[in-house]
Design a protein around this motif. Sequence first.
Motif: not given
Length: 108
Positions: A14, A46, A52-53, A58, A87, A89, A91, A101-104
């Motif tokens: 995060t 996550a 990303e959206w 989850t 993606t 993500k 949080c 939040c971060r994503s890759t």
Amino acid sequence: MSTDSYAADVTLYTGDAAPGGRAQFTADGDILTICDVEADGWAVTAGIGPDEWSATYTLKSGGTGNCKTARASDGGSHDLKEGKSYTLKICLYQGSTVDYCRSTVVTA
């Protein structure tokens, strides 16, 4: 705590100053493990999906040291299409607040 013994292809934390959450993804078996790694009053969420959206699925985990794992063998949305990019993500959340939040991008 997760007892999975595998080498993750991707580890993502995060975005807070002292990261409170960790996600690890391994393409072989589509294994996603998330852990709450800090006693900060926040829980971890996550998602993995086409962008990303939008999450295909989850996971949520709260309480320091608690982890959740999903894998292809769970079936359904956990079995990702091989060779496709997704993606990931991660949080932190507390009540209705989602932050840090971060994503890759990962490849299944």
